[in-house]
Design a protein around this motif. Structure first.
Motif, PDB file in Angstrom:
ATOM      1  N   GLY A   8      51.036  25.393  40.410  1.00 51.73           N
ATOM      2  CA  GLY A   8      50.432  23.994  40.428  1.00 51.73           C
ATOM      3  C   GLY A   8      50.909  22.872  39.601  1.00 51.73           C
ATOM      4  N   VAL A   9      51.969  22.753  40.133  1.00 53.71           N
ATOM      5  CA  VAL A   9      52.988  21.511  39.342  1.00 53.71           C
ATOM      6  C   VAL A   9      51.968  20.581  39.411  1.00 53.71           C
ATOM      7  CG1 VAL A   9      54.845  20.269  38.742  1.00 53.71           C
ATOM      8  CG2 VAL A   9      54.579  22.523  38.040  1.00 53.71           C
ATOM      9  N   VAL A  10      51.275  19.513  38.416  1.00 60.83           N
ATOM     10  CA  VAL A  10      50.850  17.444  38.803  1.00 60.83           C
ATOM     11  C   VAL A  10      52.067  17.047  38.200  1.00 60.83           C
ATOM     12  CG1 VAL A  10      49.653  16.758  38.449  1.00 60.83           C
ATOM     13  CG2 VAL A  10      48.814  18.581  39.393  1.00 60.83           C
ATOM     14  N   GLN A  11      52.396  15.979  38.916  1.00 55.44           N
ATOM     15  CA  GLN A  11      53.009  15.342  37.656  1.00 55.44           C
ATOM     16  C   GLN A  11      52.433  13.885  38.317  1.00 55.44           C
ATOM     17  OE1 GLN A  11      54.474  15.021  35.838  1.00 55.44           O
ATOM     18  NE2 GLN A  11      55.972  13.408  34.738  1.00 55.44           N
ATOM     19  N   ILE A  12      52.038  12.701  36.966  1.00 55.60           N
ATOM     20  CA  ILE A  12      51.559  11.936  37.700  1.00 55.60           C
ATOM     21  C   ILE A  12      52.063  10.735  36.768  1.00 55.60           C
ATOM     22  CG2 ILE A  12      48.487  10.778  37.061  1.00 55.60           C
ATOM     23  CD1 ILE A  12      47.502  13.117  37.152  1.00 55.60           C
ATOM     24  N   TYR A  13      52.100   9.742  37.337  1.00 57.65           N
ATOM     25  CA  TYR A  13      53.474   8.184  36.510  1.00 57.65           C
ATOM     26  C   TYR A  13      52.096   7.683  36.142  1.00 57.65           C
ATOM     27  CZ  TYR A  13      57.637  10.310  37.902  1.00 57.65           C
ATOM     28  OH  TYR A  13      58.662  11.259  37.753  1.00 57.65           O
ATOM     29  N   ARG A  14      52.293   6.682  34.622  1.00 60.65           N
ATOM     30  CA  ARG A  14      50.628   5.759  34.521  1.00 60.65           C
ATOM     31  C   ARG A  14      51.323   4.474  34.101  1.00 60.65           C
ATOM     32  NH1 ARG A  14      48.890  10.042  32.316  1.00 60.65           N
ATOM     33  NH2 ARG A  14      46.396  11.297  33.510  1.00 60.65           N
ATOM     34  N   ALA A  15      52.001   3.820  35.269  1.00 67.77           N
ATOM     35  CA  ALA A  15      52.532   2.165  34.102  1.00 67.77           C
ATOM     36  C   ALA A  15      51.157   1.321  34.600  1.00 67.77           C
ATOM     37  CB  ALA A  15      53.437   2.255  35.604  1.00 67.77           C
ATOM     38  N   GLN A  16      50.674   0.558  33.200  1.00 66.27           N
ATOM     39  CA  GLN A  16      49.556  -0.081  33.021  1.00 66.27           C
ATOM     40  C   GLN A  16      48.639   0.427  33.862  1.00 66.27           C
ATOM     41  OE1 GLN A  16      51.661  -3.363  35.302  1.00 66.27           O
ATOM     42  NE2 GLN A  16      53.199  -3.324  33.210  1.00 66.27           N
ATOM     43  N   ASP A  17      48.018  -0.570  34.178  1.00 67.06           N
ATOM     44  CA  ASP A  17      46.425  -0.048  35.269  1.00 67.06           C
ATOM     45  C   ASP A  17      46.607   1.100  36.096  1.00 67.06           C
ATOM     46  OD1 ASP A  17      45.335  -1.394  32.884  1.00 67.06           O
ATOM     47  OD2 ASP A  17      44.677  -2.815  34.593  1.00 67.06           O
ATOM     48  N   VAL A  18      48.024   1.203  36.690  1.00 63.85           N
ATOM     49  CA  VAL A  18      47.790   2.481  38.002  1.00 63.85           C
ATOM     50  C   VAL A  18      48.367   3.676  37.763  1.00 63.85           C
ATOM     51  CG1 VAL A  18      48.837   2.196  40.567  1.00 63.85           C
ATOM     52  CG2 VAL A  18      48.781  -0.136  38.894  1.00 63.85           C
ATOM     53  N   GLU A  19      47.745   4.488  38.934  1.00 62.10           N
ATOM     54  CA  GLU A  19      48.117   5.736  38.531  1.00 62.10           C
ATOM     55  C   GLU A  19      49.013   6.481  40.059  1.00 62.10           C
ATOM     56  OE1 GLU A  19      45.408   8.813  37.489  1.00 62.10           O
ATOM     57  OE2 GLU A  19      45.531   8.222  35.205  1.00 62.10           O
ATOM     58  N   VAL A  20      50.208   6.818  39.504  1.00 66.38           N
ATOM     59  CA  VAL A  20      51.038   7.544  40.890  1.00 66.38           C
ATOM     60  C   VAL A  20      51.226   8.608  41.210  1.00 66.38           C
ATOM     61  CG1 VAL A  20      52.640   7.281  42.204  1.00 66.38           C
ATOM     62  CG2 VAL A  20      51.913   5.241  41.002  1.00 66.38           C
ATOM     63  N   VAL A  21      50.231   9.739  41.520  1.00 61.44           N
ATOM     64  CA  VAL A  21      50.513  10.824  40.990  1.00 61.44           C
ATOM     65  C   VAL A  21      51.885  11.236  43.077  1.00 61.44           C
ATOM     66  CG1 VAL A  21      49.331  13.089  42.305  1.00 61.44           C
ATOM     67  CG2 VAL A  21      48.067  11.133  41.834  1.00 61.44           C
ATOM     68  N   ALA A  22      52.654  11.594  41.556  1.00 63.99           N
ATOM     69  CA  ALA A  22      54.216  11.830  42.735  1.00 63.99           C
ATOM     70  C   ALA A  22      54.099  13.526  43.319  1.00 63.99           C
ATOM     71  CB  ALA A  22      54.861  11.485  40.886  1.00 63.99           C
ATOM     72  N   LEU A  23      53.770  14.073  42.059  1.00 62.53           N
ATOM     73  CA  LEU A  23      53.308  15.536  42.648  1.00 62.53           C
ATOM     74  C   LEU A  23      51.950  16.292  42.712  1.00 62.53           C
ATOM     75  CD1 LEU A  23      56.676  17.311  41.091  1.00 62.53           C
ATOM     76  CD2 LEU A  23      56.277  16.417  43.242  1.00 62.53           C
ATOM     77  N   ARG A  24      51.596  17.026  43.323  1.00 63.13           N
ATOM     78  CA  ARG A  24      50.090  17.370  43.786  1.00 63.13           C
ATOM     79  C   ARG A  24      50.452  19.039  44.101  1.00 63.13           C
ATOM     80  NH1 ARG A  24      47.307  12.907  46.450  1.00 63.13           N
ATOM     81  NH2 ARG A  24      48.959  11.478  45.913  1.00 63.13           N
ATOM     82  N   ASP A  25      50.056  19.906  42.965  1.00 55.77           N
ATOM     83  CA  ASP A  25      50.564  21.337  43.228  1.00 55.77           C
ATOM     84  C   ASP A  25      51.249  21.847  43.534  1.00 55.77           C
ATOM     85  OD1 ASP A  25      47.478  22.017  42.031  1.00 55.77           O
ATOM     86  OD2 ASP A  25      46.285  21.127  43.772  1.00 55.77           O
ATOM     87  N   VAL A  26      52.321  21.985  43.483  1.00 60.08           N
ATOM     88  CA  VAL A  26      53.179  22.480  43.914  1.00 60.08           C
ATOM     89  C   VAL A  26      53.548  23.484  43.246  1.00 60.08           C
ATOM     90  CG1 VAL A  26      55.852  22.109  43.978  1.00 60.08           C
ATOM     91  CG2 VAL A  26      54.693  20.135  43.634  1.00 60.08           C
ATOM     92  N   ASP A  27      53.688  24.330  44.213  1.00 55.08           N
ATOM     93  CA  ASP A  27      53.367  25.271  43.271  1.00 55.08           C
ATOM     94  C   ASP A  27      55.915  26.306  44.564  1.00 55.08           C
ATOM     95  OD1 ASP A  27      51.524  26.603  43.028  1.00 55.08           O
ATOM     96  OD2 ASP A  27      50.860  26.668  44.709  1.00 55.08           O
ATOM     97  N   LEU A  28      56.583  26.944  43.726  1.00 55.46           N
ATOM     98  CA  LEU A  28      57.822  27.025  44.207  1.00 55.46           C
ATOM     99  C   LEU A  28      58.300  28.051  43.126  1.00 55.46           C
ATOM    100  CD1 LEU A  28      60.110  25.983  45.911  1.00 55.46           C
ATOM    101  CD2 LEU A  28      60.445  24.762  43.823  1.00 55.46           C
TER     102      LEU A  28
END
Ligand SMILES: Nc1ncnc2c1ncn2[C@@H]1O[C@H](COP(=O)(O)OP(=O)(O)OP(=O)(O)O)[C@@H](O)[C@H]1O
Length: 270
Positions: A8-28
Motif C-alpha cells: 500500500g505504498v503512497v507517495q505524495i509530493y507537496r510543492a507550494q499549495d499543490v499536492e501530486v499523488v505520484a504513487l497510490r497504493d502500490v503493492d509489489l
C-alpha cells in the motif's frame, strides 16, 4: 525471502499549495535474484518508485521492506548504511552518479567504501562495460554514453543485493546497450543481484525476467515469459489497458459477466 515488498505504498509530493499523488497504493513483491523492467507512460510514477526502493526517500504512507528490513523503522544512519552496503543505483542523469574530477577507476573504487575494497572487481567491471582503457580518465570528461556505462560499473562495485537503474541504456547504441543488459543479467545469475530497471527500451524489457507496468501511480499490469496480465488491485480495481480504450473507454458503463474462472467485461449500450 523477498528483496522488495511494497504494501500500500503512497507517495505524495507537496510543492507550494499543490499536492501530486505520484504513487497510490502500490503493492509489489520482488524476489531475490529477479530482474524486473519497470514500464509505463511518462509521469506514471516509475522514477518515484525507484527512488523509494533506493531508500532515497520514505513513502508518505504504506510500508516498504528492503531485504526484509522495514525502511520506516530505520533511522537515517541505518538507512544510509543499508544503501551503501546493499543497494546500487544508476540515476537517470549518469553524471549525478559520478564524481567528475575523479578518474573512472576511482569512481568505481569509491563505491566500495562501505564494503571490502576489491581492485580486481573494479578492473573487471570497467572491462565488462567496455571501458578497459578509460580507467585513468576523469569521469567528468567522458561522453554521456561512457558516463552511463561507468555509472553501472559504480552501481555494481559494492556487489549490491539490489540494483536499481533508471533508463540505463538511453544514451547507448544497441551494442553497448546489449553489454549493459548482459551485465545486469549475469549479476542476477552469478551473484543473485535483484535488478529493477526503469526503461522504455524494448531490448531491455524483453531481456529481463518480468515486467511491471505502472499507470497513474498504480501497478496496472505485469508480464512474465512474454505474456501480459492485468493486476487486480486493492478493492478489486483493474485498469483497462489503453489499447482497449476504444472498446471500453474510460468513464463508460460495463456489465460484468461471471465465468467459472473469471469475469468478462462488456460495454453496456447506453
Ligand atoms: N519532486 C517533485 N515534486 C513534485 N512533483 C513531482 C516531483 N517528482 C515527480 N513529480 C510528479 O510525480 C508524478 C510521477 O513522476 P515520476 O517522475 O515518478 O514519473 P515517471 O513515470 O518516472 O516519468 P518519466 O518516464 O517521464 O520519467 C508526475 O506527475 C510528476 O510530475
Amino acid at each position: 525471502m523477498s528483496m522488495v515488498r511494497c504494501d500500500g505504498v503512497v507517495q505524495i509530493y507537496r510543492a507550494q499549495d499543490v499536492e501530486v499523488v505520484a504513487l497510490r497504493d502500490v503493492d509489489l513483491v520482488i524476489d531475490r535474484g529477479e530482474t524486473v523492467a519497470l514500464l509505463g507512460p511518462s509521469g506514471a510514477g516509475k522514477s518515484t518508485l525507484l527512488w523509494l526502493l533506493a531508500g532515497l526517500s520514505r513513502p508518505s504512507a504504506g510500508r516498504l521492506w528492503l531485504d526484509g528490513v522495514e525502511v520506516g523503522r530505520l533511522d537515517q544512519r541505518a538507512l544510509d548504511r543499508l544503501r551503501a552496503s546493499k543497494i546500487g543505483v544508476v540515476l537517470q542523469n549518469p553524471s549525478r552518479n559520478l564524481i567528475g574530477y575523479l578518474p573512472a577507476a576511482q569512481n568505481v573504487a569509491f563505491a566500495q567504501r562501505a564494503v571490502r575494497r576489491d581492485r580486481r572487481r573494479v578492473r573487471d567491471l570497467l572491462s565488462r562495460v567496455g571501458l578497459d582503457d578509460a580507467g585513468d580518465r576523469p569521469a567528468g570528461r567522458m561522453s554521456g554514453g561512457e558516463q552511463q556505462r561507468l555509472a553501472l560499473a559504480v552501481a555494481l562495485a559494492n556487489s549490491p543485493r539490489l540494483l536499481l537503474a533508471d533508463e540505463p541504456t538511453s544514451q547507448l547504441d544497441p551494442g553497448a546497450g546489449r553489454r549493459v543488459i548482459d551485465l545486469i543479467k549475469e549479476s542476477a545469475e552469478a551473484e543473485g543481484t535483484t535488478a529493477v530497471v526503469v526503461t522504455h527500451d524494448v531490448a531491455v524489457s524483453e531481456a529481463l525476467g518480468r515486467t511491471v507496468t505502472i499507470r497513474d501511480g498504480r501497478v496496472g499490469s505485469e508480464g512474465r515469459r512474454g505474456e501480459d496480465f492485468v493486476v487486480v488491485g486493492r478493492e478489486g480495481a483493474v485498469q483497462v489497458p489503453p489499447e482497449y480504450h476504444h472498446l471500453l473507454p474510460p468513464g463508460s458503463m460495463a456489465r460484468i459477466e461471471p465465468l467459472e474462472d473469471g469475469v468478462v467485461l462488456r460495454r453496456a449500450e447506453s
